[in-house]
Design a protein around this motif. Structure first.
Motif, short mmCIF file in Angstrom:
data_model
loop_
_atom_site.label_atom_id
_atom_site.label_comp_id
_atom_site.label_asym_id
_atom_site.label_seq_id
_atom_site.Cartn_x
_atom_site.Cartn_y
_atom_site.Cartn_z
N LEU A 240 0.95 -1.42 -0.09
CA LEU A 240 -0.03 -0.15 0.05
C LEU A 240 0.93 1.24 -0.05
O LEU A 240 0.54 2.22 -0.75
CB LEU A 240 -0.88 0.00 1.14
N HIS A 241 2.02 1.35 0.84
CA HIS A 241 2.86 2.29 0.95
C HIS A 241 3.50 2.71 -0.34
O HIS A 241 3.61 3.86 -1.11
CB HIS A 241 3.78 2.31 1.84
N GLU A 242 4.06 1.73 -1.17
CA GLU A 242 4.55 1.94 -2.55
C GLU A 242 3.61 2.41 -3.60
O GLU A 242 3.83 2.92 -4.66
CB GLU A 242 5.34 0.62 -2.68
N LEU A 243 2.33 1.74 -3.67
CA LEU A 243 1.05 2.17 -4.41
C LEU A 243 1.04 3.69 -4.25
O LEU A 243 0.64 4.58 -5.16
CB LEU A 243 -0.02 1.22 -4.18
N SER B 75 -5.55 -18.39 -17.35
CA SER B 75 -6.58 -19.10 -18.16
C SER B 75 -7.92 -18.34 -18.49
O SER B 75 -8.59 -18.89 -19.35
CB SER B 75 -7.17 -20.40 -17.07
N LEU B 76 -7.96 -17.32 -17.96
CA LEU B 76 -9.30 -16.49 -18.40
C LEU B 76 -8.82 -15.44 -19.22
O LEU B 76 -9.59 -14.51 -19.70
CB LEU B 76 -9.83 -15.90 -17.09
N GLY B 77 -7.57 -15.33 -19.83
CA GLY B 77 -7.37 -14.50 -20.76
C GLY B 77 -6.78 -13.21 -20.46
O GLY B 77 -6.20 -12.51 -21.16
N CYS B 78 -6.48 -13.16 -18.98
CA CYS B 78 -5.80 -11.95 -18.45
C CYS B 78 -4.41 -12.26 -18.00
O CYS B 78 -4.10 -12.97 -17.16
CB CYS B 78 -6.76 -11.74 -17.12
N PRO B 79 -3.30 -11.36 -18.57
CA PRO B 79 -2.23 -11.53 -18.18
C PRO B 79 -1.87 -11.18 -16.61
O PRO B 79 -2.73 -10.50 -15.98
CB PRO B 79 -1.37 -10.20 -18.78
N ALA B 80 -0.99 -11.96 -16.16
CA ALA B 80 -0.64 -11.95 -14.83
C ALA B 80 0.90 -12.15 -14.41
O ALA B 80 1.62 -12.74 -15.17
CB ALA B 80 -1.41 -13.19 -13.91
N GLN B 81 1.39 -11.64 -13.25
CA GLN B 81 2.53 -11.57 -12.67
C GLN B 81 2.60 -12.01 -11.19
O GLN B 81 1.66 -11.50 -10.44
CB GLN B 81 3.48 -10.32 -12.99
N THR C 129 8.57 -3.04 -6.35
CA THR C 129 8.94 -1.48 -6.92
C THR C 129 9.31 -1.50 -8.44
O THR C 129 8.66 -0.53 -9.01
CB THR C 129 10.17 -0.82 -6.04
N ARG C 130 9.81 -2.52 -8.69
CA ARG C 130 10.03 -2.52 -10.27
C ARG C 130 8.95 -2.62 -11.25
O ARG C 130 8.73 -1.89 -12.38
CB ARG C 130 11.23 -3.78 -10.61
N THR C 131 7.95 -3.72 -10.89
CA THR C 131 6.65 -3.79 -11.52
C THR C 131 5.68 -2.48 -11.41
O THR C 131 5.42 -2.23 -12.38
CB THR C 131 5.92 -5.13 -11.04
N LEU C 132 5.57 -2.09 -10.28
CA LEU C 132 4.88 -0.71 -10.15
C LEU C 132 5.47 0.47 -10.88
O LEU C 132 4.82 1.32 -11.68
CB LEU C 132 4.59 -0.47 -8.74
N THR D 263 -5.12 -3.33 -22.06
CA THR D 263 -5.23 -4.77 -21.36
C THR D 263 -5.28 -4.97 -19.94
O THR D 263 -4.40 -4.12 -19.34
CB THR D 263 -4.11 -5.89 -22.12
N PRO D 264 -5.90 -5.66 -19.24
CA PRO D 264 -5.83 -5.91 -17.73
C PRO D 264 -4.49 -6.50 -17.48
O PRO D 264 -3.76 -7.17 -18.20
CB PRO D 264 -6.91 -6.71 -17.41
N LEU D 265 -4.00 -6.45 -16.25
CA LEU D 265 -3.05 -6.99 -15.70
C LEU D 265 -3.24 -7.35 -14.12
O LEU D 265 -3.54 -6.65 -13.33
CB LEU D 265 -1.74 -6.13 -15.61
#
Length: 525
Positions: free
Chosen positions: A353-356, A483-489, A498-501, A513-515
């Protein structure tokens, strides 16, 4: 020949109900087969997601949304979402398919006993007597949903759509106006109460609506602290304002202590006062007067207030800001915020939450469905606009995923982030397919601890020891999303987080596209 179907489509067009959220069955095929090109069909894979998408759409557009459900099975699956729509005061027109009228008396396969299936949560349920009454029932549902700010249902037998509709009367007004003006004289008792107050306070609720200007003007005129209602479905006041004082406690003991310094408390667009666990005793200490302004009749009628107004909160606040004298008070008010910075070891949800909070844009639409993390989210991630905090006021799970998708569809230029628990996500996971299929660029941040942490806390609180529910650490939300077509990490470390955000958030407003970020977090003690 003009049909009932033709007449209803014209109503859809005139009242901007041109996006149809649905998971249809056989009883809806006569309506949908050959759907005109100017009507948009949006499929969800579960009826809870159908209504959840419609809720987000209605919130974002500030107008009723249209959902289509399949007989008893569809309506039954959607009841949880319908209760959320009612508690969040979201206007929906919901058409429920029914078996062919010509043999309903024989209770054929897929016939539903639909009039009471959703209980008292719809603001209206209509089962038209004749096929020709369907267009009027749909238009009345639009008016009822708008006036009462909730879901209105119309049950339509499948053969009604092809019935003739020439020279028929629509039993609803073509235009319905709702004046909201408030006379200065009517506010005299409230003006007197607030003028004499030595230490007033405001409580802002989701009923304030998207425009905060009048309430901010009133707060600044009074120079008093402003609290957010507990368990509200929407932020009611800018939480980066110096007069914002935090979320009210949800039990009477702490509530009395928090409001003890105040001789007058005015709740605006919020009930008096929403609680969770029962505690005995009064809501406030003797000598504290409670006033209420709400446009929800049910809230006005049940609230234990000394003075209540059933009126537009925006109109009342605007008048009060002009009528009240300027007192000799003001300044900032203390509230709980922040946390200790990350110090190594497993990620905590407060770290996420802090990094967000340090990266979210000012205009972010933030949808919350992470019960065990909600208090920290309130403290760490301030809502800077009325869309800065959106949640399910009813408390039933399954809201977060589809509501975020519907909001982004309604507000394609706004960045949308959903902060979810893994348990909550499982209740609405089908909404990820709709996000992927319709290219809806929502960021889903899932705080995955593999258990119902809020239940564990409640078990500890009640002194009963460990609860019998097992953890569900086997669940792989990333695999489920893909499996529902939504990319995920998967995110497991602070560096990953921190790198992903840093990669994702700068381009969130234009993302197509969603993630889903499946963030592994430890369980707080």
């Amino acid at each position: 020949m003009r049909t009932v179907r033709d007449a209803v489509f014209d109503i859809f067009r005139r009242y901007e109900l041109t996006t149809v959220f649905a998971n249809p069955g056989s009883t809806e095929v006569p309506l949908l087969a050959g759907l005109p090109d100017d009507l948009r069909f949006v499929l969800a894979l579960h009826e809870g997601s159908v209504v959840g998408l419609a809720i987000g759409w209605a919130l974002g557009r500030e107008t009723p949304a249209l959902a289509l459900l399949h007989s008893a099975a569809g309506l039954g699956n959607a009841v949880n979402a319908i209760t959320t729509a009612r508690e969040n005061r979201v206007p929906l027109v919901i058409i429920v398919g029914q078996q062919d009228r010509r043999h309903l008396a024989l209770e054929p396969f897929l016939a539903g006993r639909l009039d009471r299936l959703a209980g008292d949560y719809p603001v209206r349920v209509d089962q038209p007597v004749r096929a020709q009454d369907v267009p009027g029932a749909v238009l009345r549902a639009f008016h009822e949903a708008t006036t009462s700010r909730g879901p209105a249902l119309v049950v339509v037998p499948m053969d009604d759509w092809q019935a003739p509709f020439d020279d028929e009367t629509v039993a609803a007004p073509a235009r319905l106006l709702r004046p909201v003006a408030v006379a200065d004289a009517d506010l005299a008792p409230l003006v007197e109460l607030l003028s004499k107050a030595r230490r007033p306070a405001l409580v802002a609720g989701s009923g304030v609506g998207p425009g905060w200007f009048a309430l901010v003007a009133l707060a600044e005129r009074l120079g008093c602290p402003v609290y957010q209602e507990s368990f509200g479905g929407r932020a009611g006041f800018p939480q980066d304002h110096p007069q914002y004082a935090g979320v009210l406690p949800d039990d009477r003991i702490r509530l009395r202590e928090r409001l003890r310094p105040h001789d007058v408390v005015l709740a605006v667009g919020a009930p008096v006062f929403r609680q969770y666990s029962y505690e005995p005793g009064p809501l406030v200490e003797p000598g504290t007067a409670i006033a209420l302004v709400t446009d929800d009749p049910a809230v006005a009628h049940r609230s234990p207030a000394d003075l209540a107004y059933l009126a537009s909160p925006e109109a009342v606040c605007a008048c009060l800001a002009e009528l009240l004298p300027v007192p000799a008070r003001g300044g900032a008010f203390s509230r709980v915020s922040g946390h200790e910075p990350y110090a190594g070891g497993p990620l905590r949800h407060v770290d996420v939450l802090h990094e967000l909070a340090g990266r979210l844009p000012h205009d972010v639409v933030l949808v919350e469905e992470a019960p065990s993390a909600r208090p920290d989210l309130h403290a760490i991630v301030p809502a800077r606009t009325s869309f800065g905090f959106i949640s399910a006021a009813m408390g039933g799970l399954g809201f977060g995923v589809p509501a975020a998708v519907g909001l982004r569809m309604a507000l394609p230029d706004r960045p949308v982030v959903a902060v979810l628990g893994d348990g909550s996500t499982l209740y609405g996971v089908q909404g990820l397919w709709s996000a992927a299929h319709y290219r809806v660029g929502v960021l889903f941040v899932v705080l995955s601890n593999g258990r119902y942490a809020v239940l564990d806390r409640l078990a500890d609180k009640h002194g009963g020891g460990k609860g019998p529910w097992p953890p569900f650490t086997e669940v792989d939300l990333g695999a489920m999303a893909r499996s529902l077509g939504c990319p995920a990490q998967r995110v497991e470390t602070y560096a990953d987080l921190t790198r992903t955000l840093d990669e994702v958030l700068p381009a969130l407003a234009t993302r197509e596209t969603p993630l889903l970020l499946d963030v592994a977090v430890g369980v707080d003690p």
